[in-house]
Design a protein around this motif. Sequence first.
Motif, PDB file in Angstrom:
ATOM      1  N   ARG A 116       0.825  -1.211   0.000  1.00 39.71           N
ATOM      2  CA  ARG A 116       0.000   0.000   0.000  1.00 39.71           C
ATOM      3  C   ARG A 116       0.861   1.264   0.000  1.00 39.71           C
ATOM      4  N   ALA A 117       1.946   1.238   0.764  1.00 38.29           N
ATOM      5  CA  ALA A 117       2.748   2.449   0.949  1.00 38.29           C
ATOM      6  C   ALA A 117       3.700   2.732  -0.214  1.00 38.29           C
ATOM      7  N   ALA A 118       4.299   1.716  -0.793  1.00 43.17           N
ATOM      8  CA  ALA A 118       5.357   1.921  -1.790  1.00 43.17           C
ATOM      9  C   ALA A 118       4.894   2.737  -3.002  1.00 43.17           C
ATOM     10  N   PRO A 119       3.734   2.435  -3.594  1.00 46.14           N
ATOM     11  CA  PRO A 119       3.321   3.257  -4.755  1.00 46.14           C
ATOM     12  C   PRO A 119       3.071   4.714  -4.390  1.00 46.14           C
ATOM     13  N   LEU A 120       2.535   4.939  -3.187  1.00 44.75           N
ATOM     14  CA  LEU A 120       2.287   6.317  -2.756  1.00 44.75           C
ATOM     15  C   LEU A 120       3.602   7.062  -2.526  1.00 44.75           C
ATOM     16  N   LEU A 121       4.543   6.390  -1.875  1.00 46.65           N
ATOM     17  CA  LEU A 121       5.843   7.014  -1.630  1.00 46.65           C
ATOM     18  C   LEU A 121       6.557   7.293  -2.950  1.00 46.65           C
ATOM     19  N   ARG A 122       6.449   6.353  -3.887  1.00 45.28           N
ATOM     20  CA  ARG A 122       7.095   6.517  -5.194  1.00 45.28           C
ATOM     21  C   ARG A 122       6.556   7.754  -5.905  1.00 45.28           C
ATOM     22  N   SER A 123       5.233   7.867  -5.968  1.00 43.73           N
ATOM     23  CA  SER A 123       4.648   8.999  -6.693  1.00 43.73           C
ATOM     24  C   SER A 123       4.952  10.326  -6.005  1.00 43.73           C
ATOM     25  N   GLU A 124       4.952  10.337  -4.663  1.00 42.57           N
ATOM     26  CA  GLU A 124       5.272  11.574  -3.961  1.00 42.57           C
ATOM     27  C   GLU A 124       6.735  11.957  -4.158  1.00 42.57           C
ATOM     28  N   ALA A 125       7.617  10.969  -4.140  1.00 42.36           N
ATOM     29  CA  ALA A 125       9.044  11.243  -4.328  1.00 42.36           C
ATOM     30  C   ALA A 125       9.313  11.750  -5.742  1.00 42.36           C
ATOM     31  N   LEU A 126       8.650  11.170  -6.717  1.00 37.00           N
ATOM     32  CA  LEU A 126       8.831  11.632  -8.095  1.00 37.00           C
ATOM     33  C   LEU A 126       8.311  13.065  -8.266  1.00 37.00           C
ATOM     34  N   ALA A 127       7.190  13.347  -7.633  1.00 39.97           N
ATOM     35  CA  ALA A 127       6.635  14.704  -7.729  1.00 39.97           C
ATOM     36  C   ALA A 127       7.524  15.716  -7.015  1.00 39.97           C
ATOM     37  N   ALA A 128       8.052  15.331  -5.862  1.00 39.44           N
ATOM     38  CA  ALA A 128       8.886  16.248  -5.080  1.00 39.44           C
ATOM     39  C   ALA A 128      10.327  16.266  -5.556  1.00 39.44           C
ATOM     40  N   GLN A 129      10.730  15.235  -6.301  1.00 32.51           N
ATOM     41  CA  GLN A 129      12.137  15.094  -6.732  1.00 32.51           C
ATOM     42  C   GLN A 129      13.074  15.095  -5.528  1.00 32.51           C
ATOM     43  N   SER A 130      12.597  14.541  -4.425  1.00 34.72           N
ATOM     44  CA  SER A 130      13.422  14.453  -3.227  1.00 34.72           C
ATOM     45  C   SER A 130      12.809  13.415  -2.286  1.00 34.72           C
ATOM     46  N   ALA A 131      13.493  13.208  -1.180  1.00 33.34           N
ATOM     47  CA  ALA A 131      12.979  12.310  -0.146  1.00 33.34           C
ATOM     48  C   ALA A 131      12.248  13.086   0.929  1.00 33.34           C
ATOM     49  N   ASN A 132      12.027  14.355   0.677  1.00 31.52           N
ATOM     50  CA  ASN A 132      11.349  15.208   1.635  1.00 31.52           C
ATOM     51  C   ASN A 132       9.842  15.135   1.402  1.00 31.52           C
ATOM     52  N   VAL A 133       9.269  13.983   1.702  1.00 35.54           N
ATOM     53  CA  VAL A 133       7.833  13.768   1.574  1.00 35.54           C
ATOM     54  C   VAL A 133       7.319  13.208   2.892  1.00 35.54           C
ATOM     55  N   GLN A 134       6.022  13.283   3.068  1.00 39.15           N
ATOM     56  CA  GLN A 134       5.445  12.816   4.323  1.00 39.15           C
ATOM     57  C   GLN A 134       5.356  11.301   4.343  1.00 39.15           C
ATOM     58  N   THR A 135       5.435  10.773   5.555  1.00 37.26           N
ATOM     59  CA  THR A 135       5.282   9.335   5.712  1.00 37.26           C
ATOM     60  C   THR A 135       3.818   8.960   5.490  1.00 37.26           C
ATOM     61  N   ILE A 136       3.613   7.718   5.136  1.00 36.25           N
ATOM     62  CA  ILE A 136       2.257   7.221   4.900  1.00 36.25           C
ATOM     63  C   ILE A 136       1.669   6.774   6.241  1.00 36.25           C
ATOM     64  N   SER A 137       0.480   7.267   6.536  1.00 35.75           N
ATOM     65  CA  SER A 137      -0.182   6.905   7.781  1.00 35.75           C
ATOM     66  C   SER A 137      -0.413   5.395   7.846  1.00 35.75           C
ATOM     67  N   GLY A 138      -0.036   4.805   8.950  1.00 32.63           N
ATOM     68  CA  GLY A 138      -0.177   3.359   9.114  1.00 32.63           C
ATOM     69  C   GLY A 138       1.019   2.584   8.577  1.00 32.63           C
ATOM     70  N   ALA A 139       1.946   3.272   7.966  1.00 32.61           N
ATOM     71  CA  ALA A 139       3.148   2.631   7.431  1.00 32.61           C
ATOM     72  C   ALA A 139       4.373   3.473   7.788  1.00 32.61           C
ATOM     73  N   THR A 140       4.407   3.914   9.010  1.00 24.31           N
ATOM     74  CA  THR A 140       5.464   4.842   9.426  1.00 24.31           C
ATOM     75  C   THR A 140       6.845   4.203   9.338  1.00 24.31           C
TER      76      THR A 140
END
Length: 159
Positions: A116-140
């Motif tokens: 559940r978390a990996a696709p969300l983290l991937r898309s947020e990281a690609l949009a932000a072009q960094s690792a400065n994105v929020q953690t996914i709730s329930g997958a901290t």
Amino acid sequence: MTVRGAVSAALASAGILLAGWQAGAQVAEVQAPVAAMSVGATGGAAAGDGTSGTGSTDSGSSESSTAAGGTYTGASVQTRFGSVQVQITVKAGAITDVKALHLTDDDRKSVQISNRAAPLLRSEALAAQSANVQTISGATVTSDAYLTSLQAAIDAAHL
């Protein structure tokens, strides 16, 4: 009395030296896995040449590898649910893909959370072009490990 005191002092000194030696050995054991965390980079024009480094991420000029792009593998981050490792693809100084090489998988719930978390983290990281994105709730835990590995890959790419 003097001999007894000298023997006691010698035994106490030996005990202190032994304790210090053991503490130093434990520190060396703790530092060894940290040094063994791999931060590999495959850069340059020939993508996928299979080289990867440990500890050092320089495989030549950092600017040429950033300009030419390549794939960069972040550190494998251990969590209580398993390890997480991320790889990024860089083209023209931009992150074009984020791939999870390994996600937490110690049990079914960890697999569910990772899936559940990996696709969300991937898309947020690609949009932000960094690792400065929020953690996914329930997958901290998974999110923190993912972002740590992602940051290591970004650092390896010198972005």
